[in-house]
Scaffold this motif. Structure first.
Motif, short mmCIF file in Angstrom:
data_model
loop_
_atom_site.label_atom_id
_atom_site.label_comp_id
_atom_site.label_asym_id
_atom_site.label_seq_id
_atom_site.Cartn_x
_atom_site.Cartn_y
_atom_site.Cartn_z
N PRO A 1 43.78 39.90 42.89
CA PRO A 1 44.49 39.74 41.62
C PRO A 1 43.51 39.74 40.44
O PRO A 1 42.43 39.16 40.54
CB PRO A 1 45.17 38.37 41.76
CG PRO A 1 45.27 38.13 43.22
CD PRO A 1 44.08 38.80 43.83
N ALA B 1 51.82 44.84 40.27
CA ALA B 1 51.67 44.21 41.57
C ALA B 1 51.64 42.68 41.46
O ALA B 1 51.89 41.99 42.43
CB ALA B 1 50.39 44.70 42.25
N ARG C 1 51.41 40.26 46.29
CA ARG C 1 50.60 41.42 45.89
C ARG C 1 50.21 42.36 47.04
O ARG C 1 50.41 43.57 46.96
CB ARG C 1 49.34 40.90 45.19
CG ARG C 1 48.41 41.98 44.66
CD ARG C 1 47.18 41.36 44.01
NE ARG C 1 46.30 42.41 43.53
CZ ARG C 1 46.37 42.93 42.30
NH1 ARG C 1 47.28 42.48 41.45
NH2 ARG C 1 45.56 43.90 41.93
#
Lengths: 433, 433
Positions: free
Chosen positions: A295, B358, B393
């Motif tokens: 992320p 995402a 994700r």
């Protein structure tokens, strides 16, 4: 009471566990929660839904252990035998449990359905057992002591088990007079084998303290070294052991806990406000994928090029066609041009470029399967290295993608040495730089 | 000899299995292979690396079972106790095994490394055991009979175990006088959930024949449907069931056996002499990586672009900057331009392009996390679709990469319908095309 004295066994039931159709993740869930209390699981047994086998196993466990957690078999179908098994082991009758009936009525009312015969079975429990609430499902948990062994029966649906484990852990915390909780330190490394690491520790620190337990978990691409020590032990010992490992393995240590090469590289770039791009041939997008799996990677990773074909290396990255022809795609010249081309096209500060022969086809006498050139660095400091890593295609891609990330990590940290692995992996003929 | 008489137990070793750090997938691998011979696993026990407990367990198993498969504990470290445990159970000495030494020398020579003390341990095996070759790793397998029970010791590294299971299954096939072998058909699907598939079969074929066992294995991104039937049963029944599933699930079936979306797409392209390229934003190189993971992918895949940043979408793929500004990166206009740009730059016949959010960051009220645009096809027939897939994700990236491959598969096969999943995943506001 310490975990040496408190013996815990798990009995996992369900034919789907035996056929290989379902992986058992519940026992890991239970083990992790018990570890919070410093309790290790000594033994796990999985059996199909067969009453005689289950009774035999649970009887033996009740003789051996202080705590048995049974998982599965609480549902409404004929396969669900746990209540009957526990009753037989304890030598008590099965009877309708008023609290369980209340739970079932409430559960049905919430769903606006009528209690059917199948669900009614879930209120028939061993006489004298106490209940554990299930806030989600129709199956209550229950427990009973047999021969001084606590037997706790839990549902097989992971979310229902998770909900119940809070209550179970709280109850165990009360039972254990002096829970000996453990402190755990996990170090992530790259470029070390399990046996090499263990040998190095044994050779360098023959007096490694017995109370600091060492564990090794070799994954691809990283290897984890785990140190655990009881909370009651001297904390300075753990700190000293950690320092010793840091001295021994130095720059092979990527980070602590769940640190990954990709997340570490991204963090280093973020701190510098710089960016990385990739130019991949044999790793085929895996480096980009490892980076973008994290992320927030868009802070430091903007562009990747998968130039799998020679023509694309020229057309997209500007690799010189004559060099490709004369040196071949797996060469220092080409891999350097790939890295430079990627940086120019993406305006990134750093690049990783990889070109090699992943196999199983495509090898030659001069460049066998497993031959690979890596380039990494910035426009002003671009390094390159040839390696020879003849392993299965998927593993080759994983290890080389990681090697590329590791070399950038080293450059960003100003580390000039190479990982140990590399000295073994260098092509015999290679002039490395 | 049928499976009722032939009793099989598994002993899984390793402290990492007990702590919950590692999920046991090896026992599923073993169970599935034994099922091919009609053999069910009766009991599985997992223990940490403690010699006394292992010896006690294995001794009991050797009394009860006809076959015990031990998994793990063959490595070079002090945790690896399996050879010593088996020697103690069998009452034989540990000795250097000449064949194992040869294997280790060969293994080291291939890697251009010297045999160290740790690895040498792997040649010290119970006297009288016979070896099972490990084509990949340093740890050979070995077996010995105790009380008429075959005890087979296998490595814990899944790829090494897989390699060895072929030999073990072949040897068991010879041992079983009348193996009641099962015929197993595995169908790979994409776009179907496990419970949906099961419900559809129950609704459509209430008279499904009892002798054709159905199994479902939901992975990400694919789901496997397994049909098994005893060899002695009527083979026409299996053929009929297969036809019924093909009618029911139609184009959701990717292929048989180990078929993957990526390998199926590459094969379809190869047959047509055509190529595919990728333009990935939120999947970040995963589609390219799934394709290049397949040996021989260079026939049909030459180039991939990871354009993670807006500026790169313009600079590398020629996406119009004003469109990016006005429509945003997650839009039909942009994803179509990404696909067209990738085909132009790589001269590929087909493209897959993906742009989405995402997460966990980057969402907005209009475009929440999980929003994604896909484009796929050729320059003359380029299709696009918006989906909404709000999951974690990594799973998002995996499912979307697979969805892109599936849409190209459908176009190549001339299938005009969409997978079932998509109707549930479409953004409420979306004008799909």
């Amino acid at each position: 009471m310490t975990d040496q004295q408190f013996r815990v066994q798990l009995l996992l039931t369900g034919s789907e566990l035996m056929s290989g159709d379902t992986l058992d993740s519940n026992s890991a869930l239970i083990a992790q929660r018990l570890l919070e209390l410093g309790i290790s699981v000594e033994r796990k047994v999985a059996l199909g839904d067969q009453q005689a086998l289950l009774v035999k196993e649970l009887s033996a466990m009740a003789q051996d252990a202080d705590l048995v957690i049974v998982n599965g078999g609480l549902g409404p179908t004929v396969d669900d035998l746990t209540a009957q098994v526990l009753a037989e082991v304890a030598g008590v009758a099965i009877e309708e449990h008023p609290e369980a009936m209340k739970h079932l009525h409430r559960w049905c009312a919430q769903r606006n359905i009528e209690l059917n015969q199948a669900n009614y079975q879930q209120a028939l429990l061993p006489a004298g057992c106490s209940l554990i609430d299930n806030p989600i499902g129709s199956a209550v948990g229950f427990e009973l002591s047999v021969n001084g062994c606590r037997i706790i029966c839990t549902p097989g649906v992971p979310s229902e088990l998770t909900g119940m484990l809070d209550d179970i852990v709280a109850s165990l915390r009360k039972q254990l007079l002096r829970p000996c909780e453990k402190q755990i330190l996990r170090l992530q490394t790259f470029g070390l084998g399990e046996s090499t690491a263990q040998q190095m520790i044994a050779d360098t620190y023959p007096d490694w303290p017995a109370e600091v337990e060492l564990g090794f978990r070799a994954g691809a691409p990283q290897m984890e070294i785990k140190l655990s020590i009881e909370h009651s032990s001297d904390q300075a010992t753990l700190a000293r052991c950690r320092e010793q490992l840091e001295q021994l393995f130095g720059d092979h240590i990527i980070g602590e806990g769940d640190a990954l090469l990709a997340s570490t590289v991204l963090q280093l770039l973020r701190e510098r406000g710089q960016t990385l791009c990739t130019a991949e041939s044999c790793t085929g997008g895996l480096i980009a994928s490892m980076l973008t799996r994290i992320p927030g990677s868009s802070d430091a990773f903007h562009a990747g090029f998968v130039t799998y074909d020679n023509h694309i290396k020229s057309a997209v990255l500007g690799v010189n066609e004559q060099d490709l022809e004369e040196q071949g795609a797996v060469s220092e010249t080409v891999v350097r041009q790939m890295a430079l081309g990627a940086m120019q096209r993406s305006a990134a500060d750093y690049a990783i470029a990889v070109s090699g022969i992943a196999g199983p086809g495509g090898g030659s006498k001069d460049k066998p399967v497993g031959t690979v050139w890596l380039a990494w660095g910035s426009q002003s400091k671009l390094q390159a290295l040839q390696l020879y890593w003849p392993v299965e295609r998927g593993l080759f891609q994983t290890m080389l993608a990681a090697a590329g990330l590791d070399m950038i990590r080293r450059q960003l940290l100003g580390i000039s040495t190479e990982p140990r692995y590399f000295s073994q992996r260098q092509a015999p003929r290679a002039s490395a730089r």
